[in-house]
Write a protein that holds these residues in place. Structure first.
Motif, mmCIF file in Angstrom:
data_model
loop_
_atom_site.group_PDB
_atom_site.id
_atom_site.type_symbol
_atom_site.label_atom_id
_atom_site.label_comp_id
_atom_site.label_asym_id
_atom_site.label_seq_id
_atom_site.Cartn_x
_atom_site.Cartn_y
_atom_site.Cartn_z
ATOM 1 N N GLU A 10 11.848 18.552 -7.984
ATOM 2 C CA GLU A 10 12.106 17.450 -8.378
ATOM 3 C C GLU A 10 11.127 16.797 -8.945
ATOM 4 O OE1 GLU A 10 13.673 13.149 -7.019
ATOM 5 O OE2 GLU A 10 12.832 14.675 -5.236
ATOM 6 N N ILE A 11 10.671 15.569 -10.134
ATOM 7 C CA ILE A 11 9.033 14.949 -10.740
ATOM 8 C C ILE A 11 9.413 13.839 -10.556
ATOM 9 C CG2 ILE A 11 9.950 15.142 -12.852
ATOM 10 C CD1 ILE A 11 6.921 15.750 -13.361
ATOM 11 N N MET A 12 8.694 12.778 -9.770
ATOM 12 C CA MET A 12 8.831 11.390 -9.240
ATOM 13 C C MET A 12 7.648 11.079 -9.401
ATOM 14 S SD MET A 12 8.864 12.354 -5.234
ATOM 15 C CE MET A 12 7.658 13.611 -5.429
ATOM 16 N N LEU A 13 8.253 9.683 -9.760
ATOM 17 C CA LEU A 13 7.050 8.337 -10.571
ATOM 18 C C LEU A 13 6.255 8.040 -9.477
ATOM 19 C CD1 LEU A 13 6.209 6.416 -12.406
ATOM 20 C CD2 LEU A 13 7.393 4.517 -11.008
ATOM 21 N N ARG A 14 5.212 8.388 -9.299
ATOM 22 C CA ARG A 14 3.999 7.973 -8.103
ATOM 23 C C ARG A 14 3.247 7.010 -8.569
ATOM 24 N NH1 ARG A 14 -1.339 12.198 -6.417
ATOM 25 N NH2 ARG A 14 -3.291 9.709 -6.407
ATOM 26 N N LEU A 15 3.119 6.166 -7.633
ATOM 27 C CA LEU A 15 2.354 4.125 -7.332
ATOM 28 C C LEU A 15 1.436 4.352 -6.552
ATOM 29 C CD1 LEU A 15 5.899 2.538 -7.993
ATOM 30 C CD2 LEU A 15 4.027 3.302 -10.117
ATOM 31 N N LYS A 16 0.462 4.480 -6.986
ATOM 32 C CA LYS A 16 -0.576 4.289 -6.151
ATOM 33 C C LYS A 16 -1.370 3.589 -5.916
ATOM 34 C CE LYS A 16 -5.538 7.664 -5.467
ATOM 35 N NZ LYS A 16 -5.797 5.788 -5.053
ATOM 36 N N SER A 17 -2.159 3.094 -4.568
ATOM 37 C CA SER A 17 -3.393 1.827 -4.750
ATOM 38 C C SER A 17 -4.146 2.316 -5.708
ATOM 39 C CB SER A 17 -3.608 1.668 -3.270
ATOM 40 O OG SER A 17 -3.687 2.698 -2.870
ATOM 41 N N PRO A 18 -5.080 0.996 -5.832
ATOM 42 C CA PRO A 18 -6.925 1.772 -7.079
ATOM 43 C C PRO A 18 -7.700 2.656 -6.118
ATOM 44 C CG PRO A 18 -5.088 -0.467 -7.453
ATOM 45 C CD PRO A 18 -4.624 -0.138 -5.869
ATOM 46 N N GLY A 19 -8.629 2.839 -6.574
ATOM 47 C CA GLY A 19 -9.313 3.893 -5.290
ATOM 48 C C GLY A 19 -8.551 4.153 -4.188
ATOM 49 N N PHE A 20 -9.519 2.929 -3.038
ATOM 50 C CA PHE A 20 -8.937 4.058 -1.221
ATOM 51 C C PHE A 20 -8.525 1.969 -0.998
ATOM 52 C CE2 PHE A 20 -12.231 6.519 -2.925
ATOM 53 C CZ PHE A 20 -11.777 7.752 -2.127
ATOM 54 N N GLU A 21 -7.777 1.420 -1.916
ATOM 55 C CA GLU A 21 -7.177 0.121 -0.547
ATOM 56 C C GLU A 21 -6.064 0.660 -0.448
ATOM 57 O OE1 GLU A 21 -6.312 -2.386 -4.084
ATOM 58 O OE2 GLU A 21 -8.564 -3.097 -4.563
ATOM 59 N N ARG A 22 -5.802 -0.386 0.817
ATOM 60 C CA ARG A 22 -4.811 0.391 1.308
ATOM 61 C C ARG A 22 -3.305 -0.567 0.180
ATOM 62 N NH1 ARG A 22 -4.702 0.494 6.846
ATOM 63 N NH2 ARG A 22 -2.686 1.792 6.421
ATOM 64 N N LEU A 23 -1.583 -0.341 0.625
ATOM 65 C CA LEU A 23 -1.218 -0.536 -0.168
ATOM 66 C C LEU A 23 -0.746 -1.385 -0.029
ATOM 67 C CD1 LEU A 23 1.963 2.209 0.395
ATOM 68 C CD2 LEU A 23 1.017 2.679 -1.547
ATOM 69 N N PHE A 24 -0.992 -2.097 -1.972
ATOM 70 C CA PHE A 24 -0.476 -3.595 -1.788
ATOM 71 C C PHE A 24 -1.333 -4.779 -1.591
ATOM 72 C CE2 PHE A 24 3.916 -1.868 -2.020
ATOM 73 C CZ PHE A 24 4.186 -1.679 -2.813
ATOM 74 N N GLN A 25 -2.652 -4.037 -1.265
ATOM 75 C CA GLN A 25 -4.241 -4.830 -0.853
ATOM 76 C C GLN A 25 -3.871 -6.204 -1.841
ATOM 77 O OE1 GLN A 25 -6.964 -2.532 0.631
ATOM 78 N NE2 GLN A 25 -8.657 -4.097 -0.035
#
Length: 343
Positions: A10-25
């Motif tokens: 499986e290949i997925m859509l990868r959603l990452k927080s910018p840099g070293f931020e927490r998710l949805f910071q």
């Protein structure tokens, strides 16, 4: 390179927080694509290997974009099927120092999770192929995906392909009622080359050996015992490669690997990786490096060291995909670890 490698998963859509931020910071996420077996195909294509990736993508614009992205790296996407369901998603938060990285999965009812035996024409897929690679991630997604994975390795083995499997254990995915060792134990009976870390061997296969990863320095004798027990449990395996990660912090790891081919136990060179940019995909980069080294006819020791060097370099590259060339990995194998500007 004449050899043709097929990977499946499986290949997925990868959603990452910018840099070293927490998710949805902050109200933004970096969108790319990634997944274990696709990562291997991309690495192999970068190495000049004829690499094809097989999966099931949804019939929508997200699936289209994923297909185009794989093509951009030179991966053969002609065997990808389109079906019902959705694109799986995973969220990534990069750790730093003592705060570990975090992954959150959202992949229930994805196109590959809904796929089942008979969904893919393996005879056509394996036509002209010499190597098949799969991981323990796909069988963890759903019962039907596990059944399809078993069908794949059985067909590949009957067709005379070399079969490799990264035993990747993902505890957050094994939720459909069967324990990992029950499923993976049956699948690995059809595998030639095993790839893993110590947790994968113990939790995916149920093989118990005392390996202590908490001390910072790893004991190679424990890994030799682990490799020997895996080979003893699965007589069909020709070799097992195990990665050794010493985690001093989220962005500081010791990185090496070992390999047992039933004739000898080999240890690779060790790298001290500081200021890690992105360790996700590092194991896939190792798997691709090992596959490349073996199909290129390199000695097991040389293939192992190439794999460790390629995966070491992956830790400096954002995203799932390793964008390292053969020459770059070979230079690191040769001792050029200075990181100097190349003019």
């Amino acid at each position: 390179m004449k050899q043709r490698v097929v990977t499946f998963g499986e290949i997925m859509l990868r959603l990452k927080s910018p840099g070293f931020e927490r998710l949805f910071q902050s109200p933004m996420l970096e969108a790319t694509f990634g997944g274990g077996e696709a990562n291997v195909a991309v690495s192999l294509a970068n190495f000049g290997v004829n690499a094809a990736f097989v999966t099931v993508l949804p019939k929508n614009e997200i699936g289209d974009a994923c297909w185009v992205e794989l093509r951009r790296f030179g991966v053969d996407t002609s065997l990808i099927a389109r079906g019902s369901g959705r694109m799986g998603i995973y969220y990534v938060e990069s750790g730093a120092n003592q705060r570990g990285s975090k992954v959150v999965y959202d992949r229930a009812h994805s196109s590959i999770a809904l796929a089942k035996p008979g969904s893919l024409d393996w005879k056509t897929i394996f036509d002209g192929a010499t190597w098949f690679h799969i991981t323990g991630i796909t069988p963890a997604i759903s019962q039907s995906a596990a059944d399809l994975s078993l069908e794949a390795v059985q067909t590949a083995r009957k067709a005379g392909l070399t079969v490799s499997c990264d035993f990747n254990y993902r505890g957050k995915l094994w939720k459909y009622g069967k324990p990992a060792p029950e499923v993976m134990g049956e699948l690995v009976k059809h595998v030639d080359i095993g790839i893993a870390n110590e947790e994968d061997c113990q939790k995916s296969l149920g093989i118990k050996v005392a390996v202590d990863v908490s001390k910072g320095e790893l004991d190679s004798s424990q890994y030799k015992a682990l490799a020997e027990k895996v080979l003893q449990s699965f007589p069909n395996l020709k070799m097992i490669a195990v990665t050794l990660r010493e985690s001093h912090g989220a962005d500081h790891n010791g990185w090496s690997a070992c390999l047992h081919d039933r004739n000898q136990f080999l240890l690779s060179r060790k790298y001290d990786i500081t200021d890690i940019v992105d360790r996700v995909g590092g194991g896939d980069a190792f798997a691709a490096g090992l596959i490349f080294g073996l199909i290129a006819g390199r000695k097991p020791e040389d293939a192992l060291n190439f794999a460790v060097a390629a995966s070491c370099l992956k830790h400096s590259i954002p995203g799932d995909f390793n964008r390292v060339t053969v020459d770059e990995a070979d230079k690191l194998c040769g001792g050029d670890a200075s990181g100097r500007v190349q003019r």
